[in-house]
Design an enzyme around this catalytic site. Structure first.
Site, PDB file in Angstrom:
ATOM      1  N   ASP A  76     -16.544 -18.693   9.215  1.00 50.41           N
ATOM      2  CA  ASP A  76     -17.153 -17.851  10.571  1.00 50.41           C
ATOM      3  C   ASP A  76     -18.511 -18.258   9.603  1.00 50.41           C
ATOM      4  OD1 ASP A  76     -19.344 -15.854  11.394  1.00 50.41           O
ATOM      5  OD2 ASP A  76     -19.310 -15.141   9.771  1.00 50.41           O
ATOM      6  N   ASP A  93     -22.567 -17.140   9.632  1.00 49.66           N
ATOM      7  CA  ASP A  93     -23.530 -15.917   8.556  1.00 49.66           C
ATOM      8  C   ASP A  93     -22.738 -15.003   7.881  1.00 49.66           C
ATOM      9  OD1 ASP A  93     -25.785 -17.299  10.232  1.00 49.66           O
ATOM     10  OD2 ASP A  93     -24.587 -16.873  11.610  1.00 49.66           O
ATOM     11  N   GLU A 107     -26.573  -4.702 -14.047  1.00 49.67           N
ATOM     12  CA  GLU A 107     -26.106  -4.262 -15.249  1.00 49.67           C
ATOM     13  C   GLU A 107     -25.617  -5.542 -16.608  1.00 49.67           C
ATOM     14  OE1 GLU A 107     -24.482  -0.495 -16.298  1.00 49.67           O
ATOM     15  OE2 GLU A 107     -24.382  -0.197 -13.772  1.00 49.67           O
TER      16      GLU A 107
HETATM   17  N1  RBF Z   1     -18.176  -0.823 -13.985  1.00 47.28           N
HETATM   18  C1  RBF Z   1     -16.716  -0.374 -13.472  1.00 47.28           C
HETATM   19  O1  RBF Z   1     -16.622   0.287 -12.465  1.00 47.28           O
HETATM   20  N2  RBF Z   1     -15.502  -1.878 -13.080  1.00 47.28           N
HETATM   21  C2  RBF Z   1     -15.414  -2.789 -13.817  1.00 47.28           C
HETATM   22  O2  RBF Z   1     -14.610  -4.119 -13.577  1.00 47.28           O
HETATM   23  C3  RBF Z   1     -16.557  -3.555 -14.397  1.00 47.28           C
HETATM   24  N3  RBF Z   1     -17.166  -4.642 -15.292  1.00 47.28           N
HETATM   25  C4  RBF Z   1     -18.266  -4.506 -16.544  1.00 47.28           C
HETATM   26  C5  RBF Z   1     -18.579  -5.967 -16.857  1.00 47.28           C
HETATM   27  C6  RBF Z   1     -18.891  -5.897 -17.453  1.00 47.28           C
HETATM   28  C7  RBF Z   1     -19.623  -7.211 -18.502  1.00 47.28           C
HETATM   29  C8  RBF Z   1     -20.796  -4.712 -17.863  1.00 47.28           C
HETATM   30  C9  RBF Z   1     -21.464  -5.115 -18.496  1.00 47.28           C
HETATM   31  C10 RBF Z   1     -20.672  -3.923 -16.986  1.00 47.28           C
HETATM   32  C11 RBF Z   1     -18.989  -3.135 -15.692  1.00 47.28           C
HETATM   33  N4  RBF Z   1     -19.232  -2.084 -15.468  1.00 47.28           N
HETATM   34  C12 RBF Z   1     -17.872  -2.328 -15.433  1.00 47.28           C
HETATM   35  C13 RBF Z   1     -20.288  -1.301 -15.323  1.00 47.28           C
HETATM   36  C14 RBF Z   1     -20.081  -0.012 -16.306  1.00 47.28           C
HETATM   37  O3  RBF Z   1     -19.437   0.745 -15.725  1.00 47.28           O
HETATM   38  C15 RBF Z   1     -21.746   0.385 -16.506  1.00 47.28           C
HETATM   39  O4  RBF Z   1     -22.186  -0.565 -17.138  1.00 47.28           O
HETATM   40  C16 RBF Z   1     -21.757   1.191 -16.071  1.00 47.28           C
HETATM   41  O5  RBF Z   1     -21.166   2.390 -15.948  1.00 47.28           O
HETATM   42  C17 RBF Z   1     -23.376   1.405 -17.534  1.00 47.28           C
HETATM   43  O6  RBF Z   1     -23.912   1.520 -16.292  1.00 47.28           O
HETATM   44 MG    MG Z   2     -27.736   0.172 -18.471  1.00 49.13          MG
END
Ligand code: RBF
Ligand code: MG
Ligand code: ADP
Length: 476
Positions: free
Chosen positions: A12, A14, A322
């Site tokens: 696909d 788009d 984040e």
């Molecule tokens: N949150 C997830 O639920 N699954 C992930 O695989 C995951 N990997 C992350 C990897 C990195 C490098 C960072 C910085 C954050 C990750 N988080 C992940 C997000 C994390 O849950 C989040 O930063 C906190 O909940 C703070 O808001």
């Molecule tokens: Mg934060």
């Protein structure tokens, strides 16, 4: 389990190869607003993947809008036409198409878009034009998606059986069409809301039923593993990270997050405001990425690793970006501008059985990212102009005409022009023109002219050579 490779790959366009969805949503919202309607998520979902007139027919019906589809289409077309060419490729699309081409695989595009719009969408992407051997457009078949016509025709043009094709789709209507054509389908959903409705069956089940079906649901084309389909692996990893081509940027403001980064995980993440995020990247972009960051008025550039998506571990309802900046800051920087240049893909978002496992994985992501970003292939992006604060970027552009500058740089530049001009106009050489009669309203000018004439008649000094002054009167 490596089966023999599919005879051909059908894509696909788009929302899978290029990010047309953000643009279409923006323009559809604009047009619907003129009719007093709002584009609901359900309306977005029903429109996804269909031919333009079919989209408007179904959206109008869903929203109870009594305006002919053709009229809505005619209203949107002029708003879209100029912008198709600048739509960006989605992460992993170019890489996968290039890999299939390098492997000598047959590739076709099966799209709902019309032939003429297809041309516009590809006009500035010569690389894409070279990566498929056939294409079938929505106006070249009798029935649009969710009918199987475009898919069947694509297989026919490549000279293969539809049942031996692997199709890539993002939209429910496209998946339905490809399955109806008898193809195996890898789904990379464009809308997170639509993701849940795709249930994958195994390749073996699909092959056994002979009817095709969804064999994989992936968060991104970057997560596709060609070896599952008997193809050679990708050979482009940099220290375990996939280099992005093109890279993408996110510019926004640091806002309060869920208050758990530092507290619960011991890992601060600078959340980007939702509005900026929506405007920077496609809804479909999720995963753990690495790249470079800078903050506020500082031109210091740092390594960073970030999660983009819904954080499955916390089951967020809002998409977040984040970045964990791999540097120790003395104090928080809420409210400051943040600039992120994303140049590597680390992994898909995942769920974890414990907080410790999530934290350990994020630390590993940090280590992997540090190493990858030290590699010249990713290191070179640390000097990109995008990462510089507006004023510094403007200075770097150095007044060279024709250099494209980001909008903030333009504003900063205009302010600088204002400052320079204010100083120059205070100099006697330019200051003296402040008294020119031209600057006076008509009545005052007439009076001044009369006074000057009287002075001349009275033998006043006149006729001193002056530089030519060009007067420009303009409105606005
Ligand atoms: N949150 C997830 O639920 N699954 C992930 O695989 C995951 N990997 C992350 C990897 C990195 C490098 C960072 C910085 C954050 C990750 N988080 C992940 C997000 C994390 O849950 C989040 O930063 C906190 O909940 C703070 O808001
Ligand atoms: Mg934060
Ligand atoms: P929130 O949930 O409000 O995002 P966090 O606990 O995740 O709070 O902390 C993030 C904040 O910490 C950022 O907004 C920023 O102001 C600050 N901060 C300090 N050091 C860093 C860093 N190395 N990376 C990201 N943010 C940092």
């Amino acid at each position: 389990m490596a089966a023999s490779p599919p005879a051909a790959f059908i894509f696909d366009l788009d929302g899978l190869i290029i990010d047309t969805e953000s643009l279409c949503i923006e323009v559809a919202q604009q047009v619907l607003a003129q009719h007093g309607k709002v584009l609901t998520k359900e309306a977005q979902r029903t429109a996804l993947g269909k031919r333009p007139l079919d989209c408007w027919r179904d959206v109008a019906a869903l929203l109870g809008l009594d305006v002919p589809a053709q009229q809505l289409f005619d209203q949107t077309e002029p708003l879209l036409e100029q912008r198709w060419a600048d739509v960006r490729p989605l992460p992993g699309a170019r890489r996968l198409l290039q890999h299939l081409s390098d492997c000598g695989a047959k590739v076709a595009i099966a799209t709902s878009t019309s032939r003429s719009t297809f041309g516009k969408k590809l006009s500035k992407k010569p690389w894409l034009q070279e990566l498929f051997q056939a294409s079938v457009c929505g106006d070249e078949v009798t029935n649009g998606k969710p009918a199987p016509d475009v898919f069947a025709e694509a297989a026919r043009q490549l000279g293969v059986a539809a049942s031996s094709c692997l199709c890539f789709e993002d939209a429910p209507s496209g998946v339905e069409g490809a399955v109806a054509a008898g193809m195996r389908v890898v789904v990379v959903p464009s809308l997170v809301e639509a993701a849940d409705e795709f249930k994958a069956i195994s390749q073996e089940q699909a092959a056994a039923s002979g009817k095709g079906g969804v064999v994989q649901v992936l968060p991104s084309l970057l997560a596709f593993d060609p070896t599952i389909y008997g193809l050679p692996p990708f050979g482009d990893l940099v220290e375990g990270v996939i280099p992005l081509d093109p890279v993408f940027t996110i510019g926004g403001t640091v806002v309060k997050g869920f208050g758990r980064g530092s507290k619960e995980l011991g890992i601060p993440t600078a959340n980007v405001d939702a509005d900026s995020l929506r405007h920077s990247i496609a809804e479909a972009v999720t995963g753990i990425y690495c790249g470079w960051a800078s903050i506020g008025g500082s031109s210091e550039v740092y390594k960073m690793v970030m999660s983009i998506g819904w954080n499955p571990f916390y089951n967020n309802t809002e998409k977040t970006a984040e970045p964990w900046i791999l540097h120790d800051f003395d104090e928080p920087f809420y409210g400051k501008e943040i600039r992120l240049l994303v140049c590597g893909y680390v992994r898909p978002e995942a769920n974890f059985t414990s907080l410790e496992a999530l934290v350990a994985r994020i630390h590993k992501d940090g280590e992997v990212s540090k190493a990858a970003l030290s590699h010249p292939q990713l290191q070179r992006y640390s000097v990109e102009a995008f990462l510089q604060p507006a004023a510094a970027a403007a200075a770097a552009a150095g007044g060279v005409e024709g250099v494209a500058e980001p909008e903030e740089a333009l504003v900063a530049r205009i302010h600088k022009d204002g400052g320079v001009s204010e100083a120059a106009l205070s100099h006697p050489q330019l200051q003296r023109y402040a008294a020119e009669a031209f600057l006076q309203p008509a009545a005052a000018a007439a009076a001044a002219a009369a006074a000057a004439a009287a002075a001349t008649a009275a033998g006043g000094v006149n006729g001193a050579a002056e530089p030519e002054v060009v007067a420009v009167a303009a409105s606005g």
